[in-house]
Design a protein around this motif. Structure first.
Motif, short mmCIF file in Angstrom:
data_model
loop_
_atom_site.label_atom_id
_atom_site.label_comp_id
_atom_site.label_asym_id
_atom_site.label_seq_id
_atom_site.Cartn_x
_atom_site.Cartn_y
_atom_site.Cartn_z
N LEU A 153 9.05 15.12 -7.40
CA LEU A 153 9.48 13.99 -8.20
C LEU A 153 10.69 13.30 -7.57
CD1 LEU A 153 9.10 15.40 -11.84
CD2 LEU A 153 7.83 13.50 -10.83
N LYS A 154 11.65 14.09 -7.10
CA LYS A 154 12.83 13.52 -6.45
C LYS A 154 12.46 12.85 -5.13
CE LYS A 154 16.15 16.79 -8.43
NZ LYS A 154 17.08 17.92 -8.14
N LEU A 155 11.64 13.52 -4.33
CA LEU A 155 11.27 12.99 -3.02
C LEU A 155 10.54 11.66 -3.15
CD1 LEU A 155 10.90 13.20 0.05
CD2 LEU A 155 8.80 14.52 -0.39
N TYR A 156 9.46 11.64 -3.95
CA TYR A 156 8.67 10.42 -4.05
C TYR A 156 9.42 9.34 -4.83
CZ TYR A 156 4.89 13.38 -2.35
OH TYR A 156 4.11 14.23 -1.60
N GLY A 157 10.24 9.75 -5.79
CA GLY A 157 11.04 8.77 -6.52
C GLY A 157 12.02 8.05 -5.62
N LEU A 158 12.69 8.80 -4.75
CA LEU A 158 13.65 8.20 -3.82
C LEU A 158 12.96 7.32 -2.79
CD1 LEU A 158 16.07 11.23 -3.24
CD2 LEU A 158 16.57 9.10 -4.46
N LEU A 159 11.80 7.75 -2.32
CA LEU A 159 11.05 6.94 -1.37
C LEU A 159 10.52 5.66 -2.00
CD1 LEU A 159 9.02 9.72 0.52
CD2 LEU A 159 10.97 8.42 1.39
N LEU A 160 10.23 5.71 -3.28
CA LEU A 160 9.68 4.55 -3.98
C LEU A 160 10.67 3.41 -4.12
CD1 LEU A 160 7.45 5.64 -7.02
CD2 LEU A 160 7.01 3.77 -5.43
N ILE A 161 11.91 3.75 -4.39
CA ILE A 161 12.91 2.75 -4.76
C ILE A 161 13.01 1.60 -3.76
CG2 ILE A 161 15.38 2.34 -5.15
CD1 ILE A 161 15.49 5.14 -6.42
N PRO A 162 13.19 1.86 -2.45
CA PRO A 162 13.33 0.72 -1.53
C PRO A 162 12.08 -0.15 -1.46
CG PRO A 162 13.15 2.79 -0.32
CD PRO A 162 13.35 3.14 -1.75
N PHE A 163 10.90 0.44 -1.59
CA PHE A 163 9.67 -0.36 -1.54
C PHE A 163 9.53 -1.23 -2.78
CE2 PHE A 163 8.66 2.95 1.54
CZ PHE A 163 8.08 2.20 2.55
N ILE A 164 9.88 -0.68 -3.94
CA ILE A 164 9.83 -1.47 -5.17
C ILE A 164 10.81 -2.63 -5.09
CG2 ILE A 164 10.34 -1.45 -7.64
CD1 ILE A 164 9.23 1.38 -7.76
N VAL A 165 12.03 -2.36 -4.63
CA VAL A 165 13.04 -3.41 -4.51
C VAL A 165 12.56 -4.50 -3.55
CG1 VAL A 165 15.37 -3.94 -3.69
CG2 VAL A 165 14.97 -1.89 -5.10
N TYR A 166 12.03 -4.10 -2.41
CA TYR A 166 11.55 -5.09 -1.43
C TYR A 166 10.44 -5.95 -2.01
CZ TYR A 166 8.93 -7.03 2.45
OH TYR A 166 8.25 -7.91 3.27
N LEU A 167 9.48 -5.33 -2.66
CA LEU A 167 8.33 -6.08 -3.18
C LEU A 167 8.74 -7.02 -4.31
CD1 LEU A 167 5.67 -3.22 -3.19
CD2 LEU A 167 5.66 -5.25 -1.73
N VAL A 168 9.64 -6.58 -5.17
CA VAL A 168 10.09 -7.44 -6.26
C VAL A 168 10.85 -8.65 -5.72
CG1 VAL A 168 11.66 -7.59 -8.24
CG2 VAL A 168 10.14 -5.62 -8.00
N PHE A 220 0.83 -1.20 0.00
CA PHE A 220 0.00 0.00 0.00
C PHE A 220 0.87 1.26 0.00
CE2 PHE A 220 -2.20 3.49 2.12
CZ PHE A 220 -3.29 3.63 1.27
N VAL A 221 1.94 1.26 0.79
CA VAL A 221 2.83 2.42 0.80
C VAL A 221 3.40 2.65 -0.58
CG1 VAL A 221 4.96 3.38 1.76
CG2 VAL A 221 3.38 2.13 3.25
N CYS A 222 3.79 1.58 -1.26
CA CYS A 222 4.31 1.69 -2.62
C CYS A 222 3.24 2.24 -3.56
CB CYS A 222 4.78 0.31 -3.10
SG CYS A 222 5.55 0.32 -4.73
N TRP A 223 2.03 1.74 -3.45
CA TRP A 223 0.92 2.20 -4.29
C TRP A 223 0.63 3.68 -4.04
CZ3 TRP A 223 -1.10 1.26 -8.60
CH2 TRP A 223 -2.43 1.56 -8.92
N LEU A 224 0.67 4.09 -2.79
CA LEU A 224 0.48 5.50 -2.44
C LEU A 224 1.58 6.36 -3.04
CD1 LEU A 224 -0.82 7.83 -0.82
CD2 LEU A 224 0.54 7.08 1.15
N LEU A 225 2.81 5.91 -2.93
CA LEU A 225 3.93 6.69 -3.46
C LEU A 225 3.90 6.76 -4.99
CD1 LEU A 225 6.79 5.44 -1.11
CD2 LEU A 225 5.80 7.74 -1.19
N ILE A 226 3.44 5.70 -5.62
CA ILE A 226 3.30 5.73 -7.08
C ILE A 226 2.30 6.81 -7.48
CG2 ILE A 226 2.37 4.45 -9.06
CD1 ILE A 226 3.61 1.93 -7.84
N TYR A 227 1.19 6.89 -6.75
CA TYR A 227 0.20 7.93 -7.04
C TYR A 227 0.78 9.32 -6.79
CZ TYR A 227 -3.80 11.00 -6.33
OH TYR A 227 -4.68 12.06 -6.39
N LEU A 228 1.47 9.49 -5.66
CA LEU A 228 2.06 10.78 -5.34
C LEU A 228 3.14 11.17 -6.35
CD1 LEU A 228 2.33 10.45 -1.45
CD2 LEU A 228 0.67 11.82 -2.75
N PHE A 229 3.87 10.18 -6.87
CA PHE A 229 4.89 10.45 -7.88
C PHE A 229 4.26 10.78 -9.24
CE2 PHE A 229 7.70 9.01 -11.30
CZ PHE A 229 8.88 9.68 -10.99
#
Length: 237
Positions: free
Chosen positions: A65-80, A36-45
């Protein structure tokens, strides 16, 4: 803060409701939290990204774009790493987001087809949520996906009768007819949810005639989303 927080009140319901329906159709798991955090950050990005495409002034939106992009990366890596199969659920989102990019570029974001593309993208999150929740009935998941799409498409029509099409009586009747048809279809598709569907049809018929503001419409729609979610929990399962 307008650059960081989207001002589209109704979009928050589209962000949350399909996700909760996916959880309801499966079983709550820890992985739902980072998902959900990843989904939220995708929307915010995506919001400042679309604004940058629309205005062609990406420097104005570089911060979010920089803030949400940087926050997204660890969540995407974890989920993958945790669930590699989630990548397959991303594929149908790509062409739908391409449609949103096109309409942002042409500055025609309020087009109904753009709304429907966004609705489909928001509602598709139900499937990966159902998958990681180890749900058993894909038929139930698909029924809830269809319910969410029908609901939010009706909401898009209804909201237009309050804002851009407020003086278009044909559009108003088309919105009311759509809601009545959905309620009729609900007799066969979602029999336990007939009353909530009729309430949604009533709001499409009555509220545009009251002169309600766009902001209040979006806020009230969150209440209708909660009504639909609670109805699914209490009446559908």
């Amino acid at each position: 803060m307008k650059k960081y927080i989207p001002n589209q009140h109704g979009a928050w319901a589209m962000l949350v409701l399909p996700f909760l329906l996916g959880v309801a159709a499966s079983r709550g798991q820890f992985i739902h939290i980072p998902l959900f955090v990843c989904w939220l950050l995708i929307y915010l990005f995506s919001f400042p990204l679309l604004q940058g495409v629309k205005t062609r002034k990406f420097s104005r939106y570089a911060g979010p774009l920089k803030l949400y992009g940087l926050l997204l990366i660890p969540f995407i890596v974890y989920l993958v790493i945790a669930e590699p199969a989630l990548l397959w659920f991303v594929l149908p989102l790509v062409p739908l987001f391409a449609v949103n990019l096109y309409y942002a570029k042409t500055k025609n974001e309020r087009a109904l087809f753009n709304d429907i593309s966004a609705i489909l993208a928001f509602c598709l999150i139900l499937y990966p949520v159902f998958y990681v929740g180890q749900g058993e009935s894909w038929r139930t998941a698909t029924e809830l996906f269809l319910l969410a799409v029908l609901y939010f498409t009706g909401t898009a029509l209804y909201v237009k009768t309050v804002i851009r099409e407020r003086n278009n009586i044909r559009f108003y009747y088309a919105s009311v007819l759509y809601h009545l048809l959905v309620a009729a279809a609900g007799l066969f598709l979602f029999p336990p949810l007939l009353v909530p569907l009729l309430i949604l049809a009533a709001r499409a018929a009555i509220l545009p005639r009251t002169g309600i503001s766009a902001k209040r419409t979006g806020m009230i729609e969150i209440g209708f989303s909660i009504m639909l979610y609670v109805s699914v929990l209490v009446l559908y399962f």
